[in-house]
Design a protein around this motif. Structure first.
Motif, mmCIF file in Angstrom:
data_model
loop_
_atom_site.group_PDB
_atom_site.id
_atom_site.type_symbol
_atom_site.label_atom_id
_atom_site.label_comp_id
_atom_site.label_asym_id
_atom_site.label_seq_id
_atom_site.Cartn_x
_atom_site.Cartn_y
_atom_site.Cartn_z
ATOM 1 N N UNK A 251 0.776 -1.122 -0.064
ATOM 2 C CA UNK A 251 -0.082 0.008 0.115
ATOM 3 C C UNK A 251 0.944 1.115 0.025
ATOM 4 N N UNK A 252 2.129 1.053 0.315
ATOM 5 C CA UNK A 252 2.986 2.409 0.375
ATOM 6 C C UNK A 252 4.074 2.058 1.586
ATOM 7 N N UNK A 253 4.668 3.481 2.085
ATOM 8 C CA UNK A 253 5.524 3.290 2.645
ATOM 9 C C UNK A 253 5.183 3.477 4.387
ATOM 10 N N UNK A 254 5.246 2.751 5.272
ATOM 11 C CA UNK A 254 4.692 2.675 6.688
ATOM 12 C C UNK A 254 5.960 3.054 7.576
ATOM 13 N N UNK A 255 5.379 3.986 8.329
ATOM 14 C CA UNK A 255 6.514 4.589 9.165
ATOM 15 C C UNK A 255 5.774 4.399 10.690
#
Length: 515
Positions: A251-255
């Motif tokens: 889904x994307x970049x997770x922080x």
């Protein structure tokens, strides 16, 4: 929870590769007294080094701090204590604090032992925490004064263990006491575990750090806080400048940020890589989705913010102005990265490389002071003082202390950027008692602080019955004499001393923003 986003530029140049810095502020709600009273039970698992070197004072200080900690927890809170030297002992099995006197007696009975098998103690502490932790999760606090000299000693491996534990709901914080501990290992544990890492050269600071962990635990407003960045196809990549774990998902970049305390604001700095191509007009770069579990109900929430920009012809984009807060924060975070690289260089016995990193960072921060917003002036002044002290320590050959101090500041200023603790806790970003080379006078010992004195001196020069041209050599001479002193910023001193406006009458240089 509130999420605020701002970009360094309001325009992107058409047909030009652009790096777009973005600042993200995440603010937790304030807990009221009713929420604090109805909080779910917490789990705090302490892992305490009791090796022989801890017997010279640190162990007794830690024991006293832990007994005070027990008194502040509720009977339904879970508390456990694992002690380690070359062997591991479960001193207090993790569980509810129904008999605080017995727990404190067990703490009092601890005695120093042999060598330091830190990994065995930490892993046993994780097992105890997981055994009793419920939906609210748990915190593991590791306290050590030595290098891990048996068992697993690789920071990367232990950092991965802390990261795995975090995904099971367990946060790890770490405190290094004295000058002999392995700063890279403890920093890896705190980074992977999304907790705090502390450096305490003195026993008082160690006690303050331990007490601060309870302050944070009891004031948590949100848990499992994470930020997901979904990028549009026109964005080639993204850099998180803060030192936080990042996971690339479908889904994307997770922080993942861990827990947020009541009313605190955490600040993240992202840099989006936007290649040439988009035509003029509005463009969507992506969106940020903030997720968290509300306390005390543990109800899940999400909030979404769009990342938008305006593409303009290069001639128009050339007239854009940078947001001073975003630009300054980027320089500040780059300085943290430089200190991390300097610490690694010192560990590898390469002081020249470390000095080059620190000097470049110092020069960049110094250059940023001219355009920094008022609210960030203190951060930059402190950063300059710290970088200067690190340079002096490195030049003097004190590599170990310099590396530890550099990594301690990185943890404060990068992973937990924006987090504030009460003064005197040992975690306060403006508490200089444990900073390298720090010798700032305090109001308790001096009738006037250096900051106040420099402000008054600049005002005295400004009010001389002379033209600005005649005042200039006086201001230059004073600035040259005082440059490098604590709290003194030469460029701001000159600016105010040569100003034609009086202090507090429309000038930008108010007393709190001068130095």
């Amino acid at each position: 929870m509130r999420i605020d986003v701002r970009s360094q530029f309001d325009l992107i140049a058409q047909g030009v590769d652009e790096l777009v810095p973005v600042l993200v502020d995440i603010t937790a709600p304030h807990l009221d007294e009713a929420s604090a009273d109805t909080r779910p039970p917490h789990t705090l698992q302490v892992v305490l080094d009791r090796s022989g070197s801890m017997g010279r004072g640190p162990l007794e200080v830690a024991k006293t701090a832990l007994k005070d900690l027990v008194d502040r927890l509720r009977p339904d809170d879970n508390f456990g204590l694992v002690a380690f030297d070359d062997q591991v002992q479960v001193v207090v099995p993790a569980g509810p604090l129904t008999d605080k006197d017995s727990v404190k007696a067990a703490i009092t009975g601890l005695r120093p032992g042999g060598t330091t098998n830190l990994s065995a103690g930490y892993l046993r502490g994780l097992q105890e925490a997981e055994r009793v932790a419920k939906e609210a999760g748990a915190t593991v606090l590791l306290v050590s004064d030595g290098h891990a000299n048996c068992g697993v000693t690789d920071p990367e491996i232990l950092g991965e263990k802390a990261d795995q534990a975090f995904h099971r709901g367990i946060t790890t914080s770490a405190l290094g006491i004295g000058e002999g501990y392995d700063e890279h290992l403890l920093a890896a544990l705190a980074c992977g575990g999304r907790g705090n890492d502390g450096m305490a050269e003195h026993t008082d600071a160690a006690a303050q750090f331990i007490a601060a962990q309870v302050d944070g635990l009891l004031s948590q407003a949100a848990q499992a806080v994470s930020l997901l960045l979904r990028m549009e196809s026109i964005v080639r990549g993204v850099e998180l400048v803060n030192e936080l774990p990042v996971t690339v998902t479908p889904d994307g970049v997770l922080i993942e940020l861990g827990s947020l305390y009541s009313g605190e604001t955490r600040t993240l700095t992202l840099v989006l890589d936007v290649p040439a191509g988009p035509p003029p007009g509005p463009v969507r770069l992506g969106e940020l989705e903030l997720s968290w579990a509300e306390l005390p109900t543990l109800k899940q929430h999400t909030a979404t913010v769009s990342l938008d920009a305006e593409v303009a012809p290069p001639s128009v984009a050339a007239t854009r102005t940078a947001d001073p807060r975003v630009a300054t924060e980027l320089v500040f975070q780059r300085a943290q990265q430089a200190k991390r690289r300097a610490a690694v260089a010192l560990r590898n016995r390469n002081p020249q490389e470390a000095l080059e990193e620190l000097r470049r960072a110092r020069d960049a921060v110094q250059a940023a002071t001219a355009s920094a917003p008022v609210e960030m002036a203190t951060d930059l002044d402190e950063e300059l003082a710290i970088l200067g002290a690190l340079i002096r320590q490195t030049k003097s050959g004190n590599y170990s202390r310099s590396a530890k101090a550099a990594l301690k500041r990185v943890g404060d200023a990068s992973r937990s950027r924006g987090r504030q603790f009460a003064a005197g806790t040992g975690l306060d970003h403006h508490d200089w008692t444990d900073q390298p080379g720090a010798s700032r006078p305090t109001p308790a010992r001096h009738s006037k602080t250096p900051r106040r004195a420099w402000i008054d001196l600049a005002e005295a020069v400004r009010t001389l019955p002379l033209t600005p041209q005649d005042r200039e050599p006086i201001a230059e001479a004073i600035a040259a004499l005082l440059d490098g002193r604590p709290d003194f910023n030469a460029s701001r001193f000159r600016r105010h001393a040569l100003s034609t406006k009086s202090r507090g009458c429309g000038t930008d240089h108010t007393p709190d923003s001068l130095f």
